[in-house]
Enzyme design. Structure first.
Site: not given
Ligand code: NAP
Length: 453
Positions: A129, A153-154, A205-206, A227, A261, A359
């Site tokens: 997000w 899947k967003h 994501g995380s 990422e 990130c 983080e």
């Molecule tokens: P997130 O909770 O991991 O969610 C990211 C995406 O993954 C969402 O679509 C989420 O779906 C899905 N997801 C969550 N748990 C999952 C699982 N166990 N299996 C499959 N899909 C899953 O991360 P966030 O809180 O949205 O984003 C923040 C994180 O992203 C931070 O750690 C940030 O540093 C990292 N990030 C990294 C980069 C990079 O380029 N390295 C860029 C931007 C962000 P739901 O929303 O439905 O839970």
């Protein structure tokens, strides 16, 4: 549920029921079938459609920025800025894609060969997000030009961004079986990855989501680009204008309310200028970053993306203080229905504290004192993450020398937290694997086929 809640007010605006398993399977079938025709189109035609998408993103920048402000509290001007780079990314791959996909002749022992650069099939994108449009662009623009099809899947708090992106791609001429949004839940992701028709996955994501997706991709022998998170070091070697150094580093950390990130999350300052830096930063943070409505262009501190995100970061700050860190500014979760947290400066964080290695995804600065250049490099590399880093100083050669010793996928000199369409982006260590953007970004889901002539 995909749930739209305004983080500035706490108001629940919309709920969308998740797709059923049958709907997900039908969507997989759609992009799988679409692959055979999309890949056969000439690359120039796919590039033209991607170029049209760039125009439409530019035309709809205000609308997209307003959606992001509503969904995840991004300040309105930052939303417009985000669309600027999205346009650059679509244009970059539209303009450079055909050359990047040209055959590569190879002289080999006893003859000749050619490497052709083709797609691999239908891909799954799982997106976060924090940059609802930019993250999708990094994955989608190169892969559409390459000839892969995409099921996306967003994040479950960004349903309107997801639909607005899909609409733009449709209006640009991407067929509905070449790109499809799906309101899948994260629990459906593992079996989506097990489906033979999905040939690869890109997750931003995380760390936790990365572990789960990487495990499932591995089990099913699928290519994965990850990422993930970061705790980027920002090293200050010296400064001939401390106010400006403080202003610029604060701006980089506070972009997107600290939820980037590759934001600089650990400021590492050489001992002789450490006190000046910390004093200046604490003052800047307290005086300048005052909370307000993210829809108002004058606002300097918007909400975090959700109340739970704000609570989590406030909890990390509280734990750090309990464990012995010094609070130099901010630190309070601002009362009210919105997801606001004061911009916060912490010092004296030591390796035995949780904050040292995790983080912190919000408006929090950790400042470390380094005895000298080597000590700064040691602290910078003493992290499980390796996404980005930056080195600040007046001597470019010295800064570059330090940059070369940093364990990270990207290092910037005298700027931080940036990204541009033509520069590869990605991390090492627990920050993930693979690269997006630039020439590298189109190669991840590419079949580099050797043909021996
Ligand atoms: P997130 O909770 O991991 O969610 C990211 C995406 O993954 C969402 O679509 C989420 O779906 C899905 N997801 C969550 N748990 C999952 C699982 N166990 N299996 C499959 N899909 C899953 O991360 P966030 O809180 O949205 O984003 C923040 C994180 O992203 C931070 O750690 C940030 O540093 C990292 N990030 C990294 C980069 C990079 O380029 N390295 C860029 C931007 C962000 P739901 O929303 O439905 O839970």
């Amino acid at each position: 549920m995909y749930t739209l809640t305004n983080p500035a007010t706490g108001e629940l605006i919309e709920e969308i029921t998740n797709a059923t398993d049958d709907e997900v399977r039908a969507a997989i079938e759609r992009v799988h079938r679409g692959y055979s025709s999309w890949r056969r189109r000439p690359v120039s035609q796919r590039a033209k459609i991607v170029s049209r998408a760039a125009e439409l993103f530019a035309e709809r920048a205000d609308e997209l920025a307003a959606i992001m402000t509503l969904e995840m509290g991004k300040r309105i001007n930052e939303g417009r800025g985000e669309i600027g780079i999205v346009v650059d990314i679509f244009n970059y791959y539209a303009d450079n894609g055909p050359a990047l996909l040209a055959d590569e002749p190879l002289s080999i022992k006893g003859g000749e060969a050619v490497i052709t650069k083709g797609p691999i099939g239908a891909l799954l994108g799982v997106m976060p997000w924090n940059f609802p449009v930019y993250q999708v662009a990094r994955f989608v623009a190169p892969n559409l030009v390459l000839g892969n099809t995409i099921l996306l899947k967003h994040a479950s708090i960004c349903p309107r961004s997801a639909l607005a992106i899909e609409q733009i791609l449709r209006d640009a001429g991407v067929p509905e079986d070449a790109y499809a949004n799906i309101f899948a839940s994260s629990r459906q992701v593992p079996w989506m990855l097990a489906d033979e028709r999905i040939r690869g996955v890109s997750l931003t994501g995380s760390e936790q989501a990365g572990i789960s997706v990487a495990a499932e991709a591995g089990r099913n022998l699928k290519k994965a680009v990850l990422e993930l998170g970061g705790s980027d070091p920002l090293i200050v070697l010296d400064s001939d204008d401390m106010d400006e150094t403080v202003r610029l580093t604060a701006t980089s950390r506070m972009r997107n309310c600290g939820q980037s990130c590759n934001a600089p999350k650990r400021m590492i300052v050489l001992a002789d200028i450490y006190d000046d830096f910390v004093d200046g930063l604490a003052k800047r943070v307290a005086d300048y970053y005052l909370p307000g409505d993210p829809a108002d262009p004058a606002t300097k501190l918007g909400p975090l993306a959700s109340a739970s995100a704000a609570d989590e970061v406030a909890g990390q700050v509280e734990t750090a203080i309990q464990q012995g860190a010094t609070l130099r500014a901010g630190g309070r979760r601002i009362e009210g229905p919105g997801a606001y947290l004061e911009a916060t400066v912490l010092t004296d964080v030591t390796p035995d504290m949780a904050a040292y290695a995790e983080e912190i995804f919000g408006p929090v600065f950790l400042v470390f004192r380094a005895e000298d250049e080597d000590d700064a490099i040691r602290i910078a590399n003493d992290s499980p993450f390796g996404l980005g880093a930056s080195v600040w100083g007046t001597d470019r050669e010295r800064a570059r020398r330090v940059a070369e010793q940093i364990e990270a996928g990207m290092v910037y000199l005298n700027s931080a937290g940036g990204s541009q369409a033509d520069l590869p982006f990605g991390g090492i260590k627990r920050s993930g694997m693979g690269r997006e953007l630039g020439p590298a970004g189109i190669e991840e889901f590419m079949n580099k086929k050797s043909i021996r002539l």
